[in-house]
Design an enzyme around this catalytic site. Structure first.
Site, PDB file in Angstrom:
ATOM      1  N   GLY A   1       7.151   1.386   2.992  1.00 42.09           N
ATOM      2  CA  GLY A   1       8.348   1.652   2.283  1.00 42.09           C
ATOM      3  C   GLY A   1       7.915   1.366   0.455  1.00 42.09           C
ATOM      4  O   GLY A   1       8.840   0.775  -0.063  1.00 42.09           O
TER       5      GLY A   1
ATOM      6  N   ASP B   1      14.777   2.869   4.712  1.00 42.43           N
ATOM      7  CA  ASP B   1      13.879   2.126   3.916  1.00 42.43           C
ATOM      8  C   ASP B   1      14.856   1.362   2.727  1.00 42.43           C
ATOM      9  O   ASP B   1      14.725   0.107   2.431  1.00 42.43           O
ATOM     10  CB  ASP B   1      12.895   3.209   3.265  1.00 42.43           C
ATOM     11  CG  ASP B   1      11.853   3.523   3.985  1.00 42.43           C
ATOM     12  OD1 ASP B   1      11.968   3.276   5.323  1.00 42.43           O
ATOM     13  OD2 ASP B   1      10.984   4.051   3.515  1.00 42.43           O
TER      14      ASP B   1
ATOM     15  N   PRO C   1       1.059  -1.310  -0.041  1.00 40.69           N
ATOM     16  CA  PRO C   1       0.015   0.004  -0.059  1.00 40.69           C
ATOM     17  C   PRO C   1       1.004   1.416  -0.216  1.00 40.69           C
ATOM     18  O   PRO C   1       2.073   1.354   0.686  1.00 40.69           O
ATOM     19  CB  PRO C   1      -0.791  -0.325   1.341  1.00 40.69           C
ATOM     20  CG  PRO C   1      -0.326  -1.091   2.161  1.00 40.69           C
ATOM     21  CD  PRO C   1       0.666  -2.011   1.178  1.00 40.69           C
TER      22      PRO C   1
HETATM   23  O1  PMV Z   1       6.988   6.052   6.338  1.00 43.99           O
HETATM   24  P1  PMV Z   1       8.130   5.498   5.630  1.00 43.99           P
HETATM   25  O2  PMV Z   1       7.880   4.087   5.430  1.00 43.99           O
HETATM   26  O3  PMV Z   1       8.679   6.167   4.556  1.00 43.99           O
HETATM   27  O4  PMV Z   1       9.240   5.472   6.859  1.00 43.99           O
HETATM   28  C1  PMV Z   1       9.796   6.833   7.202  1.00 43.99           C
HETATM   29  C2  PMV Z   1      10.770   6.589   8.458  1.00 43.99           C
HETATM   30  C3  PMV Z   1      11.244   7.921   8.948  1.00 43.99           C
HETATM   31  O5  PMV Z   1      12.129   7.227  10.266  1.00 43.99           O
HETATM   32  C4  PMV Z   1       9.956   8.739   9.403  1.00 43.99           C
HETATM   33  C5  PMV Z   1      12.060   8.716   7.907  1.00 43.99           C
HETATM   34  C6  PMV Z   1      13.254   7.995   7.559  1.00 43.99           C
HETATM   35  O6  PMV Z   1      13.867   8.513   6.475  1.00 43.99           O
HETATM   36  O7  PMV Z   1      13.955   7.199   8.124  1.00 43.99           O
END
Ligand code: PMV
Length: 322
Positions: A124, A169, A118
Site C-alpha cells: 500500500g 488499501d 517498498p
Molecule cells: O498490491 P496492493 O497492495 O496494491 O493490493 C492490491 C489488492 C487488490 O485486491 C489486488 C486490489 C484492490 O483494489 O483491492
C-alpha cells in the site's frame, strides 16, 4: 493576497503552517485480495512499523526558484510542481487537495515525502503516500479532517494506481486499524488475537497492481467460482481470528494462497517462500496484495518459531519487513 472571482476583490491567502506533517502506515491484506474487487469481503491490517511521512518544509536559503516542489528520496523524485505531468498521481492528489481544502494558490514551500514502504510490493505504498500528504496539508491549514474524508480523497488517487480499486488499501491506511471490508459497503473493525506473530517477507520482485488486477479481470468468468470460494473463506477467517484460533487461521491462509495460485497471481518465488516458511514451522503462509511479486505473509505460533522462519526466509533471499 488573491483575487476572489465571485467578489472581484482581493482577499488574504489562507494561513499556512510550514513544518506541518502527516504520517500513514503500510498495510497488509490477511485475506481476500483480488476477490475484494468483486464485492467479496477482505481482511487487512495496518503495519505501523513501516510508515510514510510527508512534511511541508521552507525553501532552503540557496533555492532561487522559490517554487512549490515535491522531493522524495525513496521515489527518486525532486521536481517542481509545474514540471510534473498532469497524469502524475502526486500532481493529481495536490490538485484534489487544493479543491477539497479551498487552497487557491500552492504554499511557498517544499513537500518532502519520506517512505520506508517498498514500492510496488503489495504493502500500500501509494495509498500511504496519499494519506500522509493529505494529513500534512490538513495540518498545515489547521483543518480537522476525519479518517473517512481522508480515505475518500485517497481513494480518488488509488484509481490512478489501480484502475478499479476495491478501496481496501486507502480504508485500512486511513483508519489505521484491522478491518473486515466490503467494497461500497464500508467496514467493520475486527479484533485480532493479542499475539499475532505475523511475518512479512519481501520477495524483492516488484509487481504492478493495475496490471495484475487487469489480468484477473480479463479471465473473470473463469475465476468467478474461485472468487466466491475466497469470499466464503474470508468469512471463516474472521471467525477464526476473532476466536483467537491460530491454527484455523493458518490453515485458511494456506487455502487462500492455493486459491490465489488458481487465479494465476502467485509465482515461483512466492510459492518457494511459502514452502520455506511452512517447512520451518509456520502454521500458515500466503502472498499478500496483488501478487506476482511483493510480499509473503507467514504466521508463527511461538517466538522461537518466528526467529527460525525469519532466518530461513532471509536465507531464501527474502527481506524481512516485520
Ligand atoms: O498490491 P496492493 O497492495 O496494491 O493490493 C492490491 C489488492 C487488490 O485486491 C489486488 C486490489 C484492490 O483494489 O483491492
Amino acid at each position: 493576497m488573491i483575487v476572489n472571482p465571485v467578489l472581484s476583490k482581493e482577499i488574504p491567502l489562507p494561513a499556512v503552517r510550514i513544518g506541518a506533517s502527516g504520517v500513514a502506515p503500510a498495510k497488509t491484506i490477511l485475506f481476500g485480495e483480488h476477490a475484494v474487487v468483486y464485492g467479496e469481503p477482505g481482511i487487512a491490517i495496518p503495519l505501523w512499523e513501516i510508515q510514510t511521512s510527508a512534511r511541508l518544509l521552507p525553501f532552503p536559503t540557496d533555492d532561487t526558484a522559490q517554487e512549490f516542489r515535491i522531493v522524495s528520496e525513496s521515489a527518486e523524485l525532486d521536481a517542481a510542481f509545474s514540471d510534473l505531468s498532469e497524469s502524475n498521481p502526486l500532481k493529481k492528489l495536490i490538485r484534489l487537495i487544493q479543491e477539497a481544502f479551498s487552497i487557491p494558490v500552492l504554499p511557498d514551500c517544499i513537500l518532502e515525502i519520506q517512505s520506508a514502504i517498498p514500492i510496488a510490493s503489495g504493502l500500500g505504498s501509494g495509498a500511504a503516500a496519499s494519506v500522509a500528504i493529505i494529513r500534512a496539508f490538513a495540518a498545515a491549514y489547521g483543518l480537522e479532517l476525519s479518517d473517512e474524508k481522508t480515505s475518500e480523497l485517497a481513494f480518488e488517487i488509488e484509481k490512478c494506481y489501480h484502475g478499479m480499486p476495491s478501496g481496501l488499501d486507502n480504508t485500512t491506511i486511513s483508519f489505521g486499524k484491522p478491518l473486515f471490508f466490503r467494497k461500497g459497503k464500508g467496514f467493520e473493525p475486527i479484533h485480532l488475537p493479542d499475539r499475532l506473530r505475523l511475518i512479512v517477507a519481501d520477495s524483492g520482485l516488484k509487481s504492478v497492481t493495475s496490471e495484475v488486477v487487469a489480468d484477473v479481470r480479463a479471465s473473470y468468468h473463469q475465476f468467478a467460482p474461485v472468487i466466491r470460494e475466497i469470499g466464503q473463506l474470508v468469512r471463516k477467517a474472521r471467525t477464526a481470528l476473532e476466536n483467537g484460533d491460530l491454527f484455523a487461521t493458518g490453515a485458511l491462509m494456506n487455502e487462500n494462497h492455493r486459491l490465489l495460485q488458481k487465479m494465476t497471481v502467485s509465482n515461483e518465488k512466492l510459492d518457494d517462500l511459502a514452502a520455506v516458511a511452512l517447512q520451518n514451522g509456520a502454521i500458515g503462509a500466503k502472498l499478500t496484495g496483488a501478487g506476482r511479486g511483493g510480499n509473503l505473509l507467514a504466521l508463527a505460533e511461538t517466538a522461537p518459531d518466528t526467529l527460525r522462519i525469519h532466518n530461513a526466509l532471509e536465507k531464501a533471499g527474502a527481506r524481512i519487513i516485520r
